[in-house]
Design an enzyme around this catalytic site. Structure first.
Site, PDB file in Angstrom:
ATOM      1  CG  HIS A  51       0.571  22.527 -24.251  1.00  0.00           C
ATOM      2  ND1 HIS A  51       1.658  22.166 -25.001  1.00  0.00           N
ATOM      3  CD2 HIS A  51      -0.510  22.416 -25.062  1.00  0.00           C
ATOM      4  CE1 HIS A  51       1.260  21.864 -26.236  1.00  0.00           C
ATOM      5  NE2 HIS A  51      -0.057  22.013 -26.291  1.00  0.00           N
TER       6      HIS A  51
ATOM      7  CG  ASP B 293       4.967  22.877 -24.356  1.00  0.00           C
ATOM      8  OD1 ASP B 293       4.669  23.878 -25.032  1.00  0.00           O
ATOM      9  OD2 ASP B 293       4.134  22.002 -24.010  1.00  0.00           O
TER      10      ASP B 293
END
Lengths: 556, 556
Positions: free
Chosen positions: B369, B196
């Site tokens: 994130h 990610d």
């Protein structure tokens, strides 16, 4: 009563409150009005196709004879951009600093109206006098050179409008904000402060332009190839700093983009920007020098698709193409709404092989507006009796009001004004006293104000689902269809690939028409509305879309 | 050669690289394909009127028999939202954790296709085996509960895809990311990491959800009236935390907004959210309790005009109106592109008298994130031979690649892949090996893929300048005008207020028609194109706008 009314000052913002842009503030006393700034606003995405937005000045047109002049705090579009439209309707003297007027001149020249306008360059320290007012300009710092606050001495007390400002102790041009003057006015009892709220949500201080300059110079020091810097053309001190960093490494400087070329030429002519003889080159000549001896200063920091940097990124610029080894610095931060455009721009530049430096990864830009600690300093120096937070959306104005309260100001003395609201002040008190006509005038192409809610609503609808036009020719005598229905569509489905759907749609209209003909309906309005309804339902069931349906009946 | 080709693993992203959304990654070996995630993307402003975007899966349809299943990392729309459209075309087994599948079920039910689909709930620690692959799920933390990374053991080595993740040592639900498992796999030689990149530009660590929880509880402690909290419905741990803060102050909880009601019901049913008996109330009953005993958890944190919070703010919600004393917490941050909508929402709520708390003034939201330090930890634990940064625009992918380089990875082993590109890997090496068909399929209403570039271009044009339709009936036999020209317009000018302009426009068309009739031109295409040109020039000169001109000729 008449005498009492006469002895009040009215403050009426006609723009800039609860919004970013089209700043225009009216100060009225008795038979006189002075105006602070005359800006435009850039349309939000909801104003489909609109080019610019200006303030409704009906109130001033109704009080023509009172208006003594427009006083400009600085040369940004949201403070001067409305002038051509304003002066066409009401030609009054304009006052400002040299650079601000330089930018106004260029704007009025474009509108071919410079010869008819009166521009008065002010001198700091001197006051412009009318019957009731004395107006003085006070040096501030902002993201454009030659910015000022404006103090208006009225019979009821001093009104200070900061304009856009920040406090920078080490500005590039050495023009430090005149804190002494604010302090001195503070000692003379200031009636009202109107102050910039843009960054009222941000704690701390705005970093000095000098730090940005140092960062830029460091980046220039590491760059192996060309350096391309995008910034706001009007941020003359930033551009000067970029020039300085370039010269430090022996780089020639080229300007690219219409506004960058225009504004830097004005700034150099007026002495606000300095570039030694021979160091400025044309974009046409950049290939004549080694890559590490070239800096290109360009427009397009907001990712505007037609600006120079976007054209460079998409390989549609006629003279500049990204080369391996180029460093691109985006020395600006996104204006809200532009985030995605800028992100796409950065992606495209990186993919072409450029090294891209932007604020998320290095500090190459700083805001031109005061953060909370700077606002506190200003309030504390000026010690106003009344306060109107200005320049900002409602959320910013409210944070600014809370900040003033936190400094001990009586909440009753803080006025959250809306565009068009009148604040009436005397040395004894202040109160909201009604409203004047106000609003947004949209400019689209040559049309001023001819794009209204109906047109915008249609544009929105068109942008989502398109339009389908149904044309039929009817013989009026016999009430029978002579030809059609024909169906044409744009923005709904692609005609060539949706023939079946459109054929079925034509059948639906035909059936509906036949029904009307049978009933000998000759009221076209009824036929049209029946077609609209039947076709609308059919299309929605088939596609879950609702295009605009436009039936046209031709009578033969 | 054939044998050599067979012994390679192919990794093909069909979405999610160089963009945010529609994540879909193909892992292929010999006669088998497994798929990681099947998301959708929300259309940018440039995709006028489009509802959703999904990945082009032509490559998979051409290799139907190979596809063994879809493995879902978590239940966000950009990872599961494409499933109904995918499974309609290619019905393969779907694997995921309990909550993820709960959300998928509800989605498939809406599309009335649940009965036909095979959903397999996975158990952490167990592997799903195919001929060549072993697939395992590994616990991670993210802004939705039950998120996982996926490790695929291939004959050439282990491939790890992190999905969206962050490292939270103190998550609300106690489900800490399984760092041990990543470390263990790291010791077994990982061939490829896909990780990610969303926050790869951000230094430091993501703050723990626990801190946000503490801040929320503090704000609840100070609230005098109702507390209305907007968050992402899928952020179940955040919602749980809001419930906890509510219960701490004896507040009942009501859910508002379709997705909030739906997802919280699923989460409670599956045991991911806990709300004691009697504490959940209906929005219909909020008036039965004192204001300081009510919490409303609602959708609309992105300022979406049709969502509950926007309707509350604009006084168009049927059941909830802002009252003096309400505190509104926006526990979310703007998805790029939504900044202006959210700003307007905050303004409207403040103006209605609510106290509004949002991230710019208090820390009430944190990203899901990993920031740079977390990414470094993950890379260091996993020690992959090859690396593909995934999930992010190009700028994020590149920063992630630079981060990996900074950790000592050989740049030759880092692959900046584009959607559709094949990466071929073996234990000895990796190389880009061509492309497969890929792209974006637009969904508008019921239509899948029927909105293409022509329709979008027209919608853009329509949204800027509108359309003007010219209708004329011509007698073919005599080549003469029977009726018209009639002019109708939408989104250009307001017909009622622009009669003069439209009358002149009609004259221009008439003159052009007369010329054509005189010359006995019977090719309608030529007549239409002459009308378009003449009218286009006339309108541009008069207005500086260029509406779409649509001439329709009816032949009698």
């Amino acid at each position: 009563m008449v005498i009492k009314n006469k002895s009040k000052v009215k403050v009426i913002p006609l723009g800039g409150l609860g919004e970013i842009g089209k700043n225009l503030t009216v100060i009225e006393y008795d038979n006189e009005i002075v105006i602070i700034d005359c800006g435009l606003a850039f349309p939000g995405a909801e104003l489909y196709g609109v080019d610019l937005v200006i303030a409704d000045i009906t109130y001033l047109l109704n009080n023509k004879d009172k208006v003594k002049g427009i006083f400009l705090t600085h040369g940004h579009e949201d403070h001067i951009g409305g002038l051509p439209y304003f002066l066409k309707q009401l030609n009054v003297p304009v006052y400002g600093t040299k650079l601000t007027l330089g930018l106004v001149k260029s704007k009025l020249e474009e509108h071919r109206m410079l010869a008819d306008c009166t521009l008065n360059e002010i001198k700091l320290g001197l006051q412009i006098k009318t019957e009731h007012f004395k107006v003085e300009f006070i040096r501030t710092c902002h993201s454009i050179a030659d910015a000022c606050a404006i103090a208006i001495h009225t019979p009821e007390g001093i009104i200070i409008h900061t304009g856009d400002f920040k406090i920078d102790y080490t500005p590039i041009d050495g023009e430090v904000i005149d804190l002494q003057r604010f302090a001195k006015l503070g000692n003379q009892r200031v009636l009202l402060l109107m102050a910039d709220s843009t960054n009222a949500e941000r704690p701390g201080y705005t970093v000095s332009e000098k730090i940005i300059g140092e960062n830029l110079t460091r980046i220039f020091g590491n760059a192996k190839g060309r350096v391309i810097v995008a910034s706001f053309a009007s941020n003359i001190n930033r551009v000067q700093q970029i020039i300085k960093s370039s010269l430090a490494y022996g780089r020639k400087v080229a300007f690219s983009g219409r506004s960058m070329e225009k504004i830097s030429a004005i700034a150099m002519e007026l002495g606000y920007m300095h570039l030694p003889e021979g160091q400025l080159i044309s974009v046409d000549d950049i290939h004549k020098y080694p890559a590490d001896k070239i800096t290109i200063i360009t427009t397009g920091s907001q990712g505007e698709p037609m600006a120079a940097l976007s054209r460079i990124a998409s390989s549609t610029h006629r003279k500049i193409a990204i080369e391996k080894g180029d460093s691109v610095i985006i020395s600006a931060s996104p204006i809200p709404g532009n985030e995605k455009l800028i992100s796409k721009l950065i992606d495209a530049l990186l993919q072409k092989g450029a090294d891209v430096i932007y604020n998320a990864i290095e500090e190459v830009h700083v805001s031109g507006h005061a953060c909370q600690e700077e606002l506190k300093l200003m309030h504390t120096l000026i010690k106003p009796k009344f306060f109107i937070p200005v320049h900002g959306e409602y959320r910013h104005l409210r944070q600014h009001a809370l900040l003033a309260e936190g400094l001990g100001m009586d909440p009753k003395n803080i006025f959250m004004l809306e565009t068009g609201q009148i604040l009436e002040l005397s040395r004894n008190g202040a109160r909201k006293a009604g409203i004047v006509p106000s609003g947004s005038i949209m400019i689209d192409g040559l049309g001023i104000g001819d794009v209204g809610n109906v047109v915008l609503r249609d544009r929105k609808h068109l942008s989502e689902d398109g339009i389908i036009t149904v044309v039929v020719a009817i013989d009026k005598a016999s009430v029978s269809v002579l030809s059609g229905p024909d169906i044409v569509t744009r923005g709904f489905v692609y005609e060539r690939e949706s023939r079946d759907l459109l054929n079925e749609a034509r059948d639906v209209v035909k059936t509906e028409l036949d029904k009307c003909m049978e009933k000998k309906i000759t009221d076209w309005f009824i036929i049209k509305s029946n077609i609209k309804y039947a076709l609308g339902e059919f299309l929605y069931n088939k596609t879950k879309r609702r295009p605009i349906i436009l039936p046209v009946i031709i009578e033969i």
